[in-house]
Design a protein around this motif. Sequence first.
Motif, short mmCIF file in Angstrom:
data_model
loop_
_atom_site.label_atom_id
_atom_site.label_comp_id
_atom_site.label_asym_id
_atom_site.label_seq_id
_atom_site.Cartn_x
_atom_site.Cartn_y
_atom_site.Cartn_z
N LEU A 195 -18.62 3.96 -1.80
CA LEU A 195 -18.64 3.78 -3.25
C LEU A 195 -19.93 3.18 -3.79
O LEU A 195 -20.24 3.36 -4.97
N ILE A 227 -10.29 2.05 -0.29
CA ILE A 227 -9.63 1.98 -1.58
C ILE A 227 -8.13 2.10 -1.31
O ILE A 227 -7.70 3.00 -0.58
N CYS A 264 0.81 -1.22 0.00
CA CYS A 264 0.00 0.00 0.00
C CYS A 264 0.85 1.28 0.00
O CYS A 264 1.63 1.51 0.90
N VAL A 293 -4.64 -1.80 -7.63
CA VAL A 293 -5.58 -0.98 -6.87
C VAL A 293 -6.67 -1.93 -6.41
O VAL A 293 -7.19 -2.72 -7.21
N LYS A 294 -7.01 -1.87 -5.13
CA LYS A 294 -8.04 -2.76 -4.61
C LYS A 294 -9.12 -1.94 -3.89
O LYS A 294 -8.82 -0.94 -3.25
N ILE A 295 -10.33 -2.44 -4.00
CA ILE A 295 -11.46 -1.91 -3.22
C ILE A 295 -11.85 -2.99 -2.24
O ILE A 295 -12.07 -4.15 -2.61
N TYR A 296 -11.92 -2.60 -0.98
CA TYR A 296 -12.37 -3.50 0.09
C TYR A 296 -13.76 -3.04 0.48
O TYR A 296 -13.92 -2.01 1.12
N TRP A 297 -14.76 -3.80 0.07
CA TRP A 297 -16.15 -3.43 0.32
C TRP A 297 -16.49 -3.63 1.79
O TRP A 297 -16.22 -4.70 2.34
N ASP A 356 -16.19 2.43 2.24
CA ASP A 356 -15.39 1.34 1.72
C ASP A 356 -13.94 1.82 1.67
O ASP A 356 -13.67 3.02 1.66
#
Length: 120
Positions: free
Chosen positions: A94, A103, A86, A112-116, A101
């Motif tokens: 989002l 990002i 990171c 690039v990751k999205i953690y819901w 969430d």
Amino acid sequence: MIHDRRAADLRSCTICHLPFLIRHLPFWCANLDRDKDEELIIGQRDPNSPATPGARGPGVFVFDPRPGTYPPVFDRITVDDGGMACEDALAADLDGDGRSDIIAGGRATHNVKIYWNRPQ
């Protein structure tokens, strides 16, 4: 977060001990669990040394303050351990569900990751 303390008090207050080497530490504050406080979202781009207990890193971690503790005591929640070097992190809703969430972007891991943020 401590909002009502004088600056002199804050300079002498240890908020938490982070168990990894800090070279570049992306962080963000957001209320992820809809309680009365905000959590610290901490990104780690370098792995921990083999002798360090706990998560190996690099990764994304959330530090959730325990209610009623002073100085604050945090519970560490591992969001991603090893899949994200990171460089930067932020939080925003989002998907419109009212929950922030996470990002995160990793330069070394080229992702690039999205953690819901889903209730458990």
